[in-house]
Scaffold this active site. Structure first.
Site, PDB file in Angstrom:
ATOM      1  N   HIS A 166       0.840  -1.200   0.000  1.00 60.39           N
ATOM      2  CA  HIS A 166       0.000   0.000   0.000  1.00 60.39           C
ATOM      3  C   HIS A 166       0.872   1.246   0.000  1.00 60.39           C
ATOM      4  O   HIS A 166       1.969   1.262   0.584  1.00 60.39           O
ATOM      5  CB  HIS A 166      -0.987   0.012   1.173  1.00 60.39           C
ATOM      6  CG  HIS A 166      -0.373   0.004   2.535  1.00 60.39           C
ATOM      7  ND1 HIS A 166       0.002   1.160   3.191  1.00 60.39           N
ATOM      8  CD2 HIS A 166      -0.081  -1.015   3.385  1.00 60.39           C
ATOM      9  CE1 HIS A 166       0.484   0.849   4.388  1.00 60.39           C
ATOM     10  NE2 HIS A 166       0.461  -0.466   4.534  1.00 60.39           N
ATOM     11  N   ASP A 192      -0.335   4.394   0.921  1.00 59.65           N
ATOM     12  CA  ASP A 192      -0.701   5.395   1.908  1.00 59.65           C
ATOM     13  C   ASP A 192       0.081   5.176   3.194  1.00 59.65           C
ATOM     14  O   ASP A 192       0.590   4.073   3.445  1.00 59.65           O
ATOM     15  CB  ASP A 192      -2.208   5.388   2.169  1.00 59.65           C
ATOM     16  CG  ASP A 192      -2.691   4.097   2.828  1.00 59.65           C
ATOM     17  OD1 ASP A 192      -2.254   3.010   2.381  1.00 59.65           O
ATOM     18  OD2 ASP A 192      -3.492   4.152   3.781  1.00 59.65           O
ATOM     19  N   ASP A 216       6.597   0.829   6.048  1.00 61.34           N
ATOM     20  CA  ASP A 216       5.157   0.542   6.046  1.00 61.34           C
ATOM     21  C   ASP A 216       4.421   1.558   5.200  1.00 61.34           C
ATOM     22  O   ASP A 216       3.979   2.578   5.698  1.00 61.34           O
ATOM     23  CB  ASP A 216       4.650   0.564   7.497  1.00 61.34           C
ATOM     24  CG  ASP A 216       3.197   0.183   7.620  1.00 61.34           C
ATOM     25  OD1 ASP A 216       2.661  -0.438   6.696  1.00 61.34           O
ATOM     26  OD2 ASP A 216       2.581   0.533   8.645  1.00 61.34           O
ATOM     27  N   GLU A 261      -4.982   1.482   3.219  1.00 60.23           N
ATOM     28  CA  GLU A 261      -4.801   0.439   4.228  1.00 60.23           C
ATOM     29  C   GLU A 261      -4.704   1.030   5.620  1.00 60.23           C
ATOM     30  O   GLU A 261      -5.189   0.436   6.590  1.00 60.23           O
ATOM     31  CB  GLU A 261      -3.549  -0.384   3.905  1.00 60.23           C
ATOM     32  CG  GLU A 261      -3.435  -1.683   4.694  1.00 60.23           C
ATOM     33  CD  GLU A 261      -2.785  -1.527   6.070  1.00 60.23           C
ATOM     34  OE1 GLU A 261      -2.937  -2.430   6.907  1.00 60.23           O
ATOM     35  OE2 GLU A 261      -2.138  -0.472   6.289  1.00 60.23           O
ATOM     36  N   GLU A 262      -4.105   2.205   5.728  1.00 64.32           N
ATOM     37  CA  GLU A 262      -3.891   2.794   7.046  1.00 64.32           C
ATOM     38  C   GLU A 262      -5.163   3.362   7.665  1.00 64.32           C
ATOM     39  O   GLU A 262      -5.145   3.803   8.813  1.00 64.32           O
ATOM     40  CB  GLU A 262      -2.814   3.882   6.970  1.00 64.32           C
ATOM     41  CG  GLU A 262      -1.428   3.381   6.560  1.00 64.32           C
ATOM     42  CD  GLU A 262      -0.776   2.469   7.590  1.00 64.32           C
ATOM     43  OE1 GLU A 262      -1.441   2.093   8.559  1.00 64.32           O
ATOM     44  OE2 GLU A 262       0.404   2.135   7.408  1.00 64.32           O
ATOM     45  N   HIS A 275       4.407   3.220  12.161  1.00 71.61           N
ATOM     46  CA  HIS A 275       3.406   4.090  12.783  1.00 71.61           C
ATOM     47  C   HIS A 275       4.018   5.033  13.818  1.00 71.61           C
ATOM     48  O   HIS A 275       3.295   5.886  14.349  1.00 71.61           O
ATOM     49  CB  HIS A 275       2.260   3.304  13.452  1.00 71.61           C
ATOM     50  CG  HIS A 275       1.435   2.500  12.514  1.00 71.61           C
ATOM     51  ND1 HIS A 275       0.173   2.042  12.838  1.00 71.61           N
ATOM     52  CD2 HIS A 275       1.673   2.065  11.257  1.00 71.61           C
ATOM     53  CE1 HIS A 275      -0.323   1.355  11.826  1.00 71.61           C
ATOM     54  NE2 HIS A 275       0.574   1.352  10.855  1.00 71.61           N
TER      55      HIS A 275
END
Length: 451
Positions: free
Chosen positions: A88, A90, A121, A152-153, A417
């Site tokens: 992903h 995003d 990520d 996805e996030e 994150h």
């Protein structure tokens, strides 16, 4: 092409691919922020350009009411399977950028790692796919579909619709989901279980207006104190989740490693770990609950007043084998039934994502394990993760006959994150090599089957 030649081919394309990764990191594709919608679109456009540059004959952006995703397709040679490579584009918000050692959207190399939001990520996953395809000069030995998601996030809200509306374009024999975590630097892993997720906002009200804390304090409960007391009921004194009705998965057979997790997490001296039992069971196979945010006055803006209303966002991680909707109902019931001092409690349901069990068996999985071991020089670990990737269950349900492999480019030090997210460049090279070797092995197996 022999394994050794293929490893050399991957190594040759890595410098350019890392530069492309740095350019992707520079795009602030924060899907949770409507103010960043243009950057999310720019990120999708950049992925399209990269796939077109390596000769992808069919690449396009799709959007089914959500953020833009990219689908690219390399047709399969006669008799060869098709592999869908997922990542992903995003990313998560950065938090306080002042806490970052280097700017989050200016990818920076330090001590063998690439720092930047999305480096691990999951723009690192995109780059691993690119490196594998470049090693074959854009002509992979199997069919390859690239599916690069853009939300996805934020829980992949439109993913299920994309899979259904574009099922013909996304149908494959094998799905490689490069969005998990490895066991350690230099030690790869396949993820076989994942916790699900559910969250809610709980509002506690005790008054119809604010009151002077001196005049009424000691008699009238304020909403913030009532909220704190309610949130404290979510755990017992040892830190175990105290919500009735939640299920647990069967225990792991891995040895306990509490000291390892303490070091990886950066627990302060004297701070205890939560819960009882094997640490991996607590992280992978049992539910967890966390207070994610509280609406209340800041210390700077505080007044001597008893507040009438306070709110908190509560996040629940759901054990494999449980149902996320039922788990959210159990959380809601707990909050409603434990209101202190008769306070009024209102719960608003939020996002829900199902947990997953990803079987690892059969000839495709055997080839994947061989490829991983060859690239890293050690056997892979089969592990669970405490985080959630709900879309894996969507792939399994929409394409039930396919093999799903959950792989990673990140490691426990990647801080996905968090502040100073990073990608270990040595492991990135090995991840790209493992993917290229898998494609080659699947192509060889198809050739032998057709002889």
């Amino acid at each position: 092409m022999s394994d050794a030649e293929l490893k050399d081919a991957v190594a040759a394309v890595l410098p350019r691919t890392i530069e492309d990764l740095k350019a992707l990191v520079a795009i602030e594709s924060i899907s949770a922020s409507a103010a960043h919608d243009r950057q999310v679109r720019a990120s999708a456009d950049a992925v399209v350009a990269l796939l077109a540059e390596i000769g992808c004959p069919d690449v396009r952006i799709v959007s089914e009411g959500g953020k833009p995703a990219v689908i690219g397709h390399f047709p399969a040679p006669e008799g060869a399977p098709t592999v869908c490579l997922y990542a992903h584009h995003d990313v998560q918000p950065t938090g306080d950028e002042a806490l970052w050692t280097s700017p989050p959207f200016a990818a920076t190399e330090r001590d063998g790692r690439l720092y930047g939001r999305g480096a691990a990520d999951d723009k690192g996953g995109i780059a691993a796919h690119l490196a594998a395809l470049r090693a074959f000069e854009g002509k992979p030995p199997v069919g390859v579909t690239l599916f690069i998601e853009g939300e996805e996030e934020i829980g992949s809200p439109s993913l299920r619709t994309i899979l259904q509306q574009h099922s013909d374009a996304l149908r494959a024999d094998v799905y490689v989901i490069a969005d998990s975590g490895n066991w350690a630097v230099g030690r790869p892993a396949f993820t076989t279980t994942l916790r699900g997720m559910a969250d809610c906002v709980v509002e506690v009200a005790t008054l119809d207006h604010a009151l002077h804390s001196g005049v009424f304090g000691g008699v009238v409960p304020d909403a913030v104190t009532a909220l704190c007391r309610l949130l404290a009921t979510l755990h017992d004194d040892a830190g175990n989740v105290a919500i009735a009705g939640l299920r647990e998965a069967p225990p792991t057979d891995l040895p306990d490693a509490g000291d390892q997790i303490r070091a990886e997490a950066g627990l302060l001296d004297g701070v205890q770990q939560l819960g009882d039992g094997n640490v991996f069971d607590r992280m992978w196979n049992k539910p967890s609950v966390s207070v994610l945010g509280i609406d209340a006055p800041s210390v700077r803006d505080a007044a001597n007043a008893l507040l009438p209303v306070a709110r908190a966002k509560v996040g629940l991680r759901v054990a494999p084998g449980d149902d996320a909707h039922q788990a959210l109902a159990a959380l809601r019931a707990h909050l409603e039934q434990h209101a202190p001092w008769g306070a009024r409690v209102r719960v608003t349901d939020g996002e829900v994502g199902q947990p997953g069990v990803v079987p690892f068996e059969g000839p495709v999985c055997e080839l994947a394990a061989e490829a991983m071991a060859s690239a890293y020089g050690v056997e892979p670990v089969f592990m669970g993760i405490g985080g959630s990737i709900p879309m894996i269950a969507d792939f399994q349900e929409v394409f039930p006959d396919a093999v799903v492999l959950v792989t990673a480019v990140g490691d426990p030090d990647s801080r996905q994150h968090g502040v100073d997210e990073s990608l270990h460049l040595g492991d990135f090279a090995r991840a790209a090599t493992a993917e290229a070797l898998l494609l080659a092995k699947l192509g060889d197996a198809a050739s032998r089957a057709s002889e």
